[in-house]
Design a protein around this motif. Structure first.
Motif, short mmCIF file in Angstrom:
data_model
loop_
_atom_site.label_atom_id
_atom_site.label_comp_id
_atom_site.label_asym_id
_atom_site.label_seq_id
_atom_site.Cartn_x
_atom_site.Cartn_y
_atom_site.Cartn_z
N GLY A 19 67.86 33.03 17.78
CA GLY A 19 67.99 31.63 18.15
C GLY A 19 66.82 31.13 18.96
O GLY A 19 66.28 30.04 18.71
N TYR A 20 66.37 31.93 19.93
CA TYR A 20 65.22 31.52 20.74
C TYR A 20 63.93 31.52 19.92
O TYR A 20 63.01 30.73 20.19
CB TYR A 20 65.07 32.41 21.97
CG TYR A 20 65.91 31.96 23.13
CD1 TYR A 20 65.79 30.68 23.65
CD2 TYR A 20 66.84 32.82 23.70
CE1 TYR A 20 66.57 30.25 24.71
CE2 TYR A 20 67.63 32.40 24.77
CZ TYR A 20 67.49 31.12 25.27
OH TYR A 20 68.27 30.69 26.32
N LEU A 21 63.85 32.39 18.93
CA LEU A 21 62.68 32.37 18.04
C LEU A 21 62.60 31.03 17.31
O LEU A 21 61.51 30.44 17.19
CB LEU A 21 62.76 33.53 17.04
CG LEU A 21 61.60 33.65 16.06
CD1 LEU A 21 60.28 33.91 16.79
CD2 LEU A 21 61.87 34.77 15.05
N LEU A 22 63.74 30.53 16.84
CA LEU A 22 63.77 29.24 16.17
C LEU A 22 63.53 28.09 17.14
O LEU A 22 62.86 27.10 16.81
CB LEU A 22 65.11 29.05 15.45
CG LEU A 22 65.38 30.02 14.29
CD1 LEU A 22 66.79 29.83 13.75
CD2 LEU A 22 64.36 29.82 13.17
N VAL A 23 64.06 28.21 18.37
CA VAL A 23 63.81 27.19 19.39
C VAL A 23 62.33 27.06 19.67
O VAL A 23 61.80 25.95 19.88
CB VAL A 23 64.58 27.52 20.69
CG1 VAL A 23 64.10 26.65 21.84
CG2 VAL A 23 66.08 27.33 20.49
N GLY A 47 55.80 23.35 24.84
CA GLY A 47 57.17 23.45 24.38
C GLY A 47 57.95 24.47 25.19
O GLY A 47 57.76 24.63 26.39
N PHE A 48 58.82 25.20 24.49
CA PHE A 48 59.63 26.24 25.13
C PHE A 48 59.17 27.63 24.68
O PHE A 48 59.87 28.62 24.90
CB PHE A 48 61.11 26.04 24.76
CG PHE A 48 62.08 26.50 25.81
CD1 PHE A 48 62.11 25.90 27.06
CD2 PHE A 48 62.98 27.52 25.55
CE1 PHE A 48 63.01 26.32 28.04
CE2 PHE A 48 63.89 27.94 26.51
CZ PHE A 48 63.90 27.34 27.75
N THR A 49 57.97 27.69 24.08
CA THR A 49 57.52 28.91 23.43
C THR A 49 57.43 30.09 24.39
O THR A 49 57.96 31.17 24.13
CB THR A 49 56.14 28.68 22.77
OG1 THR A 49 56.24 27.59 21.85
CG2 THR A 49 55.69 29.94 22.04
N GLY A 50 56.75 29.91 25.52
CA GLY A 50 56.54 31.02 26.44
C GLY A 50 57.84 31.56 27.00
O GLY A 50 58.06 32.78 27.04
N VAL A 51 58.73 30.66 27.43
CA VAL A 51 60.01 31.08 27.99
C VAL A 51 60.87 31.74 26.91
O VAL A 51 61.56 32.73 27.17
CB VAL A 51 60.74 29.88 28.62
CG1 VAL A 51 62.11 30.31 29.13
CG2 VAL A 51 59.92 29.30 29.75
N ALA A 52 60.81 31.22 25.68
CA ALA A 52 61.58 31.81 24.59
C ALA A 52 61.13 33.23 24.30
O ALA A 52 61.95 34.13 24.10
CB ALA A 52 61.46 30.95 23.33
N ILE A 53 59.83 33.46 24.29
CA ILE A 53 59.30 34.81 24.06
C ILE A 53 59.74 35.76 25.17
O ILE A 53 60.09 36.93 24.92
CB ILE A 53 57.77 34.77 23.93
CG1 ILE A 53 57.38 34.03 22.64
CG2 ILE A 53 57.18 36.18 23.94
CD1 ILE A 53 55.89 33.79 22.50
N LEU A 54 59.74 35.26 26.39
CA LEU A 54 60.21 36.07 27.52
C LEU A 54 61.66 36.48 27.32
O LEU A 54 62.04 37.65 27.52
CB LEU A 54 60.05 35.27 28.82
CG LEU A 54 60.58 35.91 30.11
CD1 LEU A 54 59.88 37.22 30.39
CD2 LEU A 54 60.42 34.95 31.29
N ALA A 55 62.51 35.53 26.93
CA ALA A 55 63.93 35.82 26.73
C ALA A 55 64.12 36.80 25.57
O ALA A 55 64.92 37.75 25.67
CB ALA A 55 64.70 34.52 26.46
#
Length: 394
Positions: free
Chosen positions: A292-296, A366-374
Motif C-alpha cells: 500500500g505504501y509503495l502505491l502511495v 510527495g510521501f515517497t521518502g516516508v513511504a520507503i522508510l515504512a
C-alpha cells in the motif's frame, strides 16, 4: 419467570470495564492528538518540519522512559492511588500544553504528560485481574483495548476538528475530559489489594523476558514495525497540508475515512485470522501494508492516496492483535512484563520513527521518502517475527 437483575458484583465488573475503557480512550486520544496539529504548531512556534515532529516524539519519549520504572514500582504500591495520581498529572499537564508559549515549553509539557500517562495506564491492565472474576478478565481487558483502538480512530480527526477553533482548545478539551474521567475513577474505581511480592520480585519478569531469545526477537520486531508505522502515520496531516492544501478541517475528514479502515480491521479481522492462522495472517497483513505504501509513493492524487491509506490502516488493525498474540505466546508468567515492554517498544519506535521521518519528509517530494522508510521497517519486522517463531521451542 427468570430474573434479569444483575448482582452488585456483576455491576462492579461492568463499572471496572467501562472505567478502563474511558481511561484508555482519553490517554490514547491524547497520544494521537498532535499529529494533525503539526502544520499549525509549526507556524505558531516558527520551527522547521523536522523540529515539529518532536512534539509527537516528546510525549512518546516521556511515556517510554517512565513506563520502564512505573510498572515494577507499582507492583509494590497501591495501584488505585497510582492510577489517580497519574490521571491527575495527565489532566494538568495536558491543559498546560494548551498554555504553551513556545516550542520548548510545548515539548516539555508533552514529555511530562506522557510520563503521567505511563503512571496511570499500567494500573488498568494490572488491576483488572485483581478486581474481576477469572471468567470476565478477557472481556474486561477487551473493553480497555477497545478504548485504545477507538482512540486511534478518533484522536487524529478529533484533534483536527478541535483545532478549527484553536489548537489550544484541543488540549483544553482533552484535559477537561480527563478531569471528568478522574472524578469517575475517584468515586467508582474500587480499591485494589496490595501485592505481597518480595523485594526484587519486580525484576524477575524482565529477566525472564530478556533471557528468552524468541521474546527478545519478537519485541525487536514490534519496535521496528512501530518505528515505520508511526513515522508514516505522524506525517499524514503534514503531507495533506503541504501537497494538497488541506486545512485542519479537511485533514480531519480525510483522517476519519482513514481511521475507519483501522476500525474495520480491528473489528472484523479476527475472522480472517481464524481462517488463515496467525502466521499467514501476519505475513499477508504486513505485505499488504508495505504494498500500500509503495502505491502511495507513486500517486499524486488526493482521493486515491486517502483510499490507499485507509486500506493500509485496515491491514494495520488486522495484524495488531496477531502481533500481540505472538508477543504473548511464549511469555509464561511474564505476560505483564511483556505488555509493559511492548508499550515501551511502541513509544520508543514512535520517538525514533518521527525523528527520522521529519527530515526525510522535508527533503523528499510527495510521501515517497516516508513511504520507503515504512516499507523497509515493515519488511524487516516481518523477517524478525518469522525468526522469533522459528526460535520458539516446539
Amino acid at each position: 419467570m427468570a430474573t434479569t437483575r444483575r448482582t452488585g458484583r456483576e455491576i462492579g465488573v461492568e463499572t471496572v470495564g467501562w472505567l478502563s475503557f474511558a481511561t484508555m480512550f482519553i490517554v490514547g486520544t491524547d497520544t494521537f492528538l498532535v499529529a494533525p496539529l503539526l502544520p499549525e504548531l509549526r507556524e505558531q512556534f516558527h520551527v522547521t518540519t523536522q523540529a515539529s515532529g518532536w512534539l509527537v516524539s516528546a510525549y512518546a519519549l516521556g511515556y517510554a522512559l517512565c513506563a520502564l520504572i512505573a510498572g515494577p514500582i507499582s507492583d509494590r504500591m497501591d495501584r488505585r492511588r497510582m492510577l489517580l495520581v497519574g490521571m491527575t498529572g495527565f489532566a494538568i499537564l495536558t491543559a498546560s500544553c494548551g498554555l504553551a508559549w513556545g516550542f520548548w515549553s510545548m515539548a516539555a509539557f508533552r514529555f511530562l504528560a506522557g510520563a503521567a500517562a505511563a503512571l496511570a495506564t499500567p494500573q488498568i491492565w494490572a488491576s483488572i485481574p485483581q478486581l474481576v472474576p477469572a471468567d470476565r478478565i478477557v472481556r474486561t481487558m477487551g473493553r480497555a483495548t477497545a478504548g485504545l483502538a477507538i482512540a486511534q480512530l478518533a484522536g487524529i480527526p478529533l484533534g483536527a476538528f478541535l483545532a478549527a477553533a484553536s489548537w489550544r482548545f484541543s488540549f483544553f478539551a482533552i484535559s477537561i475530559a480527563a478531569a471528568i474521567v478522574l472524578a469517575l475513577l475517584t468515586v467508582f474505581f474500587p480499591p485494589v489489594a496490595r501485592t505481597t511480592a518480595p523485594v526484587g520480585a519486580a525484576t524477575r519478569g524482565y529477566r525472564a523476558v530478556l533471557t528468552s531469545r524468541p521474546l527478545v526477537v519478537a519485541l525487536i520486531a514490534y519496535f521496528v514495525f512501530q518505528t515505520g508505522n508511526f513515522a508514516a502515520l505522524s506525517f499524514y496531516g503534514s503531507w495533506f497540508a503541504r501537497d494538497f492544501g488541506l486545512d485542519t478541517t479537511g485533514i480531519g475528514v480525510a483522517m476519519i475515512f482513514i481511521g475507519g479502515g483501522n476500525a474495520a480491521g480491528s473489528l472484523f479481522g479476527h475472522r480472517l485470522v481464524a481462517r488463515w492462522g496467525a502466521s499467514r495472517s501476519l505475513t499477508v497483513g504486513i505485505v499488504v501494508m508495505a504494498a500500500g505504501y509503495l502505491l502511495v509513493a507513486v500517486t499524486g492524487l488526493l482521493m486515491p492516496a486517502v483510499g490507499l491509506l485507509a486500506i493500509i490502516m485496515l491491514a494495520g488493525g488486522f495484524v495488531f492483535p496477531v502481533m500481540m498474540a505472538t508477543l504473548q505466546a511464549g511469555a509464561g508468567q511474564a505476560r505483564g512484563t511483556v505488555s509493559s515492554l511492548s508499550n515501551v517498544a511502541m513509544y520508543a519506535g514512535t520517538t525514533i520513527g518521527v525523528g527520522i521521518a521529519g527530515p526525510v519528509f522535508a527533503e523528499t517530494s510527495g510521501f515517497t521518502g516516508v513511504a520507503i522508510l515504512a516499507i523497509t521497517a515493515y519488511l524487516v519486522a516481518l523477517l524478525l517475527f518469522t525468526a522469533a517463531r522459528s526460535a520458539r521451542p516446539t
